[in-house]
Each structure stands twice: as structure tokens, then as C-alpha cells.
Design an enzyme around this catalytic site. Structure first.
Site, short mmCIF file in Angstrom:
data_model
loop_
_atom_site.label_atom_id
_atom_site.label_comp_id
_atom_site.label_asym_id
_atom_site.label_seq_id
_atom_site.Cartn_x
_atom_site.Cartn_y
_atom_site.Cartn_z
CG ASP A 132 -2.09 2.22 -6.11
OD1 ASP A 132 -2.33 3.12 -5.27
OD2 ASP A 132 -2.76 2.09 -7.15
C1 BGC Z 1 -4.85 4.65 -6.57
C2 BGC Z 1 -3.66 5.48 -6.99
C3 BGC Z 1 -3.49 6.68 -6.10
C4 BGC Z 1 -3.37 6.20 -4.68
C5 BGC Z 1 -3.14 7.31 -3.69
C6 BGC Z 1 -4.84 4.38 -5.08
O1 BGC Z 1 -6.03 3.81 -4.67
O2 BGC Z 1 -4.86 3.45 -7.29
O3 BGC Z 1 -3.82 5.87 -8.33
O4 BGC Z 1 -2.39 7.42 -6.49
O5 BGC Z 1 -4.56 5.53 -4.32
O6 BGC Z 1 -4.25 8.08 -3.51
#
Ligand code: BGC
Length: 756
Positions: free
Chosen positions: A284
């Protein structure tokens, strides 16, 4: 099956296996050749996923993206919208980097693209797998028409924690329903062939257990027994592997005191060795560098930890790019691990067809033709109507007649940007309708819709500001009393009040945890004032989680939970409010009476001192609130009624390898055509470990005309009776079971059966 048919079926399977083996061999040869020409730095470059574009989903940004692409330091990019923008960067990769390796372009296409479907939590209330699969299919067509080939979806974190704002993004509290949805979404996104330019690669997230943060605070510690993981939280992630998901995303939280991104047990022993996942794992957003705050070491240490654990791609942290070479030189990681991660990412690009044609998803003509089409919008509208949950409808206030005067009030009644809901990063909100516009359209020439906002989201300006980010601001500068009085005066002239209230869309989603889940102060005061008019009130509750509605249930006759219904939400709400479609959504999460009951979920273990009612000394209970929920899992009313005939079993015993069927005849006994979700639960009465009091194991959504009956038959197979025992073996223990079938988890008929 005849002998001939069996032989031809075997031949078909054998041919498919041979074709896939030869495809794999071709791919391996291609990647072997490519990797033999790659430098160490270029291999590490493939593991790097910087962020670029106008979409904001995290607080860090990546610098010098173009320069890095030229140097072969980028494997993919995300958060960029539009064919021209994406093509420009793909051209840099293909034409200016030494080996011309194409980039993979990702985005959070979570519940649709410009045609936005209801938020995932709402979609799960439909219990309609065809609808959910189709929503993902349409999202995929639109996103790939706009240059995206990789979506960070489905999010399948089981969640019993409504304080957590990201409940909105998941499928509720149930592992079985969550697994079915996970499969449907992956099928919708990936189709049969990833190289088809209308399909995109899915990314199952957030692996793992992100939905169980302590105290419901986002990113917080998770700690649970491994038995609970395997039996209650892991099933949807495992379903993702079975459905062929191309990638997985690690979660931010710790698991057994080790952050998921650096957790080898999780990413390698469970995901790959036990479940057989063969795609790639991306972190993430900045999850590698966040391990510094978790106390796991400096950037070099945590980057090595992540790679050695089984992470392949680094989202935004620059940990792999900045430190892996040094770690290799110092013997902290080995070349095999870097090669393996690089290979997995190249394989994904190969499967997406990017080596055949790096511009495969960059056809500007498609973007013009295939996005936000009338057909897609019609499907989004239809699906949205299936997600609304009618919680209460005393005196049949709903459906409303298209006549007289309707007072539409509340802070969610006249907002466009809030309609699609959180995590709709590609939304084109200025094209969507407000509820007011849709209601005026729906009643044109027949009824008069009068509008007053009545109140802001809440009195606290700061809280409202933090809950309405990303262009979704809605604060009204007027005096609170004047606003309320205006709404009351308006209501007095009308026949019925429709109150569009609840949370604005960014009050759920990432980093939007709440400690209090009741309707906000200003809205509650408005409801109280409106109630004094004596007019019937229909509360349309917008929310991205289960909220606490004890006061509303006590005081209002009619409550329709509409969650966030997507780009076509406003029209879909009108379809249901005016009775063109009967509501059919069923709760995928238990609604608590108050925050103190949390976590409250239907598939709990029994205590040694169970108490189904309220207070009895020396039993499990609270002094001040009953144990049971305000509304149970699976609950939802319709405009029509359904009656259930007696539940029957084909036999009251089965063998460990056999199966029996459970049947029930359901009749539509009301005046409206409607859909019912018939639910089957199982209880294992005695086990080597304590077993839940009930677990959803099947369901069927059926459509019945008034007076029509249908017999629903469920097959009870060994898989539905198995669980992970103390040795983490998935077993069926013979003995006594109970099957329950009904309209929700509380209203069921029960029959015993045994497994010999
Ligand atoms: C979130 C994810 C997301 C990623 C990319 C993160 O802050 O937890 O769910 O896919 O950002 O945008």
C-alpha cells in the site's frame, strides 16, 4: 454423461492445459531473454511504483517521474487519468528508456469509473453477484478505454468495526458473502483473458486484516488469533487467489506484531505456499517506509524486510529503488529475491499484452465512445436500486405517491459531488444529478417538490471541513436557527417530508474514522423540529458504514438507508421512493444499538453464559443495553411481503463426502413485485474448537410477482461444513449440525442433521 461426452470434456481440459503450458513456456522464454539483458538497476526499477497525476490518495508525492522512467527506474504509475496523459508517459518508457519496457498503469477503480456504481459496502447489500460482476465489468471497460490496465480492487477486508471509515469500501462483516463478492469482482475485471483490451488486472486488498483496527482508528494495530484469521477474516482473500487475481496489496497494519508488508509468514507462507498465489504483491501507499514508524528499522532495513517477506513492488516509498542495491552488496537480500520480484511484475505486463502492444489500452476513440454511456448509466441506476435497505416503513409511508407537495430537506438533498461516494477518483461529478433535480424530474407535472437545506452537516465547522474534502465542500454560511426555521416552515406547507441526511461522502473512506456513529447534532435537531410538524417523515440515510439509529427508529416511521449509490444514485433513489422498484437490499453488517456494543456481529461464538435477552445476573450482557442489534445481519424490508413455507431436508443425515439439500418455498404475499434474498446458515453444534452460533453458507436472490411462489433449494456440501481446526487443517468433523433458512439471520427456521 455419456462416455463420448466424458472423453470430449477430458480432451477440452487437456487442450486448455496444454495451451496454457505452451503460453507459459512462451512467456518464460520471453522474460528469460529480457531479464538476461537487464542490469541490476533496471530490475530494481521494475519494482518501483511512483505516484503521478492529479488524483490524491496519499500525502507523499513522487519527484522527477519522467527522468526516472527514462533511466528505467519505474515499473508502473498510478493516479493519472486520461489517454493523452498516460500515452505521453508510456512513450517515455517505450522510446526513451534503454530496454523500452512498458509501464503498467494503475488506479483505484473501486466502484466504477465515470459511471459510478454504489460504494462497495452498498453493493454488498444487493447480494446480487451478477450485478456486482457486471459493475466490475463495466468499470473495466470504461477504465481500460481511458488507459488503465490495473485496478486496486476488490477490497475484501472483513469488517465488524463501523467506527472504521473504510467499512464503506468493503463487503461487510461476513466471510462467505465477502468471498462470493471477491470472486464476482475479479471475474468482472479480469474476464477470461487479461490481454483483452477491455479487461484489467485486479488487486485484492488490503492483505491482510485491515478491517479489524483496534478502536476502529484507521491504520491502527490489528491483533487476533490465527484461528480467527483463517476461519473468519482470510476466506475472501483466499477466494481471490482461487479466482485468479493478478495481484495483491499489503495492508498498513501489523499482524502478529509485524507489519503486513514485512510479514513473511503472511506474504509467503500463507499467500503463496499455502494458497498458491502466483501473481505479484504491491505494497500500500508508502507502507515500506511506514515500517520505520512501526519500529522495524531504517529505510534500508525495512525495504529488505519487505522484499524478503515476499513484497514485489514498492508503492511510493522509494525504499526498493533507494536501498536494494546496497542491501544486495551487504548480503541483506539476495539476487534471487530481486529476480523473482522483477519476473513477477514482467509476467503481469506480459499477461496484460503490454509487450505485444504497449499502447493497447490507449485508444482515444474508445475513450470517447465507451465511457459514461447511456447503457452503463442505466445499469448503474438499476443496480443502485438493489442496494438500498428499507429499515422501517410503518403505515406504509413509502412508496410516495406522485402527488401533492413534498418537502425535500437536509444537507444531502442538493449536493452533486457527494452522490458518487468515497473512493470514486475518476468520477465526473458535475455530470451527476442532485437528489433535488432527480425528484423534480420524477414528479414533473404531478407533484411539487419544495426544497430547504435546513441545516449543515453538523454545527462544528472544522468537523464538516474534514469530512467534505476533495471538492465535496457544502458548508452553508447562514445562521443555524434561520436555516432550521425555513425548513420547518416549508414542511408545514407540505404533505410529506423527505429528509436527505447522514454523512457526507468523505465522512467514510480512508482516514475517516468516527467515535460517535449517531446522526450529527445539527441534523438531529432538524429532525426533532420537523417531527413536531406532525407530517410523515421519510429519512433517507446516506452513510458509508452502519450508523447508530436508535433515536430515529424510535421516532420516525420510515427509514431507507441509501448509503452512497454512485453517479445515478439520485434517480435510483427516486425509483424506489416513488415505488417504480421495491427495495430489496439486505444488511451485510449488523446495525448496533449504540457504539458500546461494537464489535457486534451475527456469527459470534457462544459464551459459557449465553443470554439472548437483556439483563440476567451472571450471564453475558450489559446493564444498560440489550445484547441484540438494532437490525440483524441480513435484514431488509420490501414494499411487498414474503412468506416462507416449511423448511425441509432431503435427509437428516449425510456422509462426510456426501451432500443433502435444504428446500423452502417462498411466496410473495403482498401487492408489489419484489426481490427476496433467501439465506442459509449453518451451525456446527459440537467441535474440537468453539464454533460460531451461525454462519452464512449460501443465499439466493429471487424475483417474485405478487402471488408467485418459488421453491429454493440449497445444497449442503462438505465444504460448507468445514473449518480450520487447531492445526490449521480445513476439516469436516462429523456430528450434529443445524441448518437455518430465513429472510435474515434472526428470522430463520431450523432443522437438525448429522454428518456420519
Ligand atoms: C489506500 C489503498 C489505495 C492506495 C493507492 C492507499 O492510501 O490504502 O487502498 O489503493 O492508497 O491509491
Amino acid at each position: 454423461m455419456t462416455f463420448k461426452r466424458i472423453i470430449s470434456a477430458i480432451l477440452v481440459v487437456a487442450c486448455a492445459m496444454m495451451a496454457s503450458a505452451s503460453n507459459d513456456a512462451k512467456m518464460d522464454k520471453f522474460i528469460d531473454n529480457l531479464m538476461s539483458r537487464m542490469t541490476l538497476q533496471e530490475k530494481i526499477g521494475q519494482l518501483n511504483l511512483p505516484v503521478t497525476g492529479d488524483i490524491i490518495t496519499g500525502s507523499s508525492v513522487s519527484g522527477d517521474v519522467v527522468g526516472r522512467i527514462e533511466k528505467g527506474q519505474v515499473g508502473g504509475l498510478f493516479n493519472m487519468k486520461g489517454v493523452a496523459n498516460i500515452r505521453a508517459l508510456q512513450e517515455v518508457a517505450v522510446k526513451k528508456s534503454r530496454l523500452g519496457i512498458p509501464l503498467i498503469f494503475g488506479m483505484d477503480v473501486i466502484h466504477g469509473y465515470e459511471t459510478v456504481f454504489p460504494i462497495p459496502f452498498a453493493l454488498s447489500m444487493s447480494w446480487d453477484m451478477d450485478a456486482i460482476r457486471n459493475s466490475a465489468r463495466i468499470a473495466s471497460i470504461e477504465a481500460t478505454a481511458d488507459g488503465i490496465c490495473w485496478t486496486f480492487s476488490p477490497m475484501v477486508d472483513v469488517c465488524r468495526e463501523p467506527r472504521w471509515g473504510r467499512m464503506s469500501e468493503g463487503n461487510g462483516e461476513d466471510p462467505y458473502l465477502g468471498s462470493e463478492i471477491c470472486r464476482a469482482m475479479i471475474e468482472g475485471y479480469q474476464g477470461q483473458n487479461l490481454a483483452d483490451p477491455t479487461t484489467m488486472m485486479s488487486c485484492v486488498k488490503h492483505f491482510a486484516l485491515y478491517g479489524a483496527p483496534e478502536a476502529g482508528r484507521d491504520y491502527n494495530t490489528v491483533d487476533m488469533s490465527r484461528l480467527r484469521m483463517f476461519n473468519e477474516y482470510f476466506p475472501p482473500y483466499k477466494a481471490g487467489v482461487e479466482a485468479g487475481a493478478g495481484s495483491y496489496m499489503t495492508s498498513f497494519n501489523t499482524i502478529d506484531y509485524i507489519p503486513a508488508t514485512g510479514n513473511r509468514w503472511l506474504l509467503t507462507e500463507v499467500l503463496r505456499d499455502k494458497w498458491g498465489f502466483d501473481g505479484f504483491v504491491v505494497t500500500d501507499y508508502t507502507a515500506i517506509s511506514e515500517m520505520i514508524n512501526h519500529g522495524m528499522g531504517d529505510l534500508q532495513t525495512v525495504s529488505a524486510l519487505a522484499l524478503n517477506a515476499g513484497t514485489d513492488m514498492d508503492m511510493v516509498a522509494d525504499g526498493f529503488l533507494g536501498t536494494l542495491e546496497q542491501s544486495l552488496n551487504e548480503g541483506k537480500v539476495n539476487m534471487e529475491a530481486i529476480d523473482q520480484a522483477c519476473r513477477r511484475i514482467l509476467e503481469a505486463k506480459y499477461k496484460l499484452g503490454l509487450f505485444d502492444d504497449p499502447y493497447r489500452y490507449l485508444d482515444a476513440k474508445r475513450a470517447k465512445k465507451e465511457i459514461y454511456t447511456d447503457a452503463n448509466r442505466a445499469e448503474a441506476r438499476r443496480i443502485a436500486t438493489e442496494t438500498f435497505v428499507l429499515l422501517k416503513n410503518d403505515d406504509h409511508v413509502l412508496p410516495l405517491k406522485r402527488e401533492g407537495k413534498i418537502a425535500l430537506v437536509g444537507p444531502l438533498a442538493n449536493t452533486r459531488a457527494n452522490m458518487p461516494g468515497t473512493w470514486s477518483v475518476a468520477a465526473a461529478s458535475d455530470r451527476y444529478s442532485t437528489l433535488l433535480e432527480a425528484m423534480q424530474r420524477a414528479t414533473a407535472g404531478k407533484a411539487e417538490v419544495m426544497y430547504a437545506k435546513g441545516c449543515n452537516v453538523c454545527y462544528d465547522e472544522e468537523l464538516e471541513k474534514n469530512s467534505t474534502m476533495f471538492g465535496r465542500e457544502m458548508r452553508d454560511p447562514r445562521d443555524a436557527t434561520a436555516m432550521r426555521d425555513e425548513a420547518v416552515r416549508l414542511a408545514q406547507q407540505c404533505d410529506v417530508i423527505v429528509a436527505a441526511m447522514g454523512e457526507p461522502s468523505e465522512m467514510s473512506g480512508e482516514s475517516s474514522s468516527r467515535s460517535s456513529l449517531t446522526i450529527l447534532d445539527a441534523q438531529k435537531d432538524l429532525l426533532e423540529a420537523l417531527k413536531k410538524t406532525g407530517k410523515p417523515i421519510v429519512l433517507l440515510n446516506f452513510s458509508g458504514r452502519t450508523t447508530v439509529m436508535d433515536w430515529e427508529v424510535e421516532n420516525l416511521s420510515t427509514i431507507l438507508n441509501v448509503w452512497f449509490g454512485g453517479s445515478e444514485a439520485a434517480d435510483a433513489i427516486c425509483d424506489v421512493v416513488f415505488g417504480d422498484v421495491a427495495p430489496s437490499g439486505k444488511l451485510s453488517a449488523t446495525m448496533p444499538r449504540n457504539e458500546g456494543q461494537i464489535p457486534l456481529y451475527y456469527n459470534h461464538l457462544n459464551t459459557g453464559r449465553p443470554n439472548p435477552k437483556w439483563f440476567t445476573k451472571f450471564t453475558t450482557n450489559y446493564l444498560d443495553v440489550p445484547n441484540d442489534p438494532l437490525f440483524p445481519f441480513g435484514f431488509g424490508l420490501s414494499y411487498t411481503t414474503f412468506s416462507y413455507g416449511p423448511l425441509t431436508l432431503s435427509s437428516n443425515s449425510m456422509t462426510q463426502a456426501g451432500s443433502i439439500t435444504a428446500s423452502v418455498t417462498v411466496t410473495n404475499t403482498g401487492d408489489y413485485a419484489g426481490d427476496e434474498v433467501v439465506q442459509l446458515y449453518i451451525r456446527d453444534m459440537v467441535g474440537s474448537i468453539a464454533r460460531p452460533v451461525q454462519e452464512l453458507k449460501d443465499f439466493a436472490r429471487i424475483h417474485l410477482q405478487p402471488g408467485e411462489s418459488r421453491t429454493v433449494t440449497f445444497s449442503i456440501t462438505p465444504d460448507k461444513l468445514k473449518f480450520y481446526n487447531s492445526d490449521y487443517d480445513f476439516v469436516l468433523e462429523p456430528g450434529d449440525f443445524e441448518v437455518m433458512v430465513g429472510t435474515d439471520s434472526h428470522h430463520v427456521q431450523r432443522l437438525p442433521f448429522t454428518v456420519n
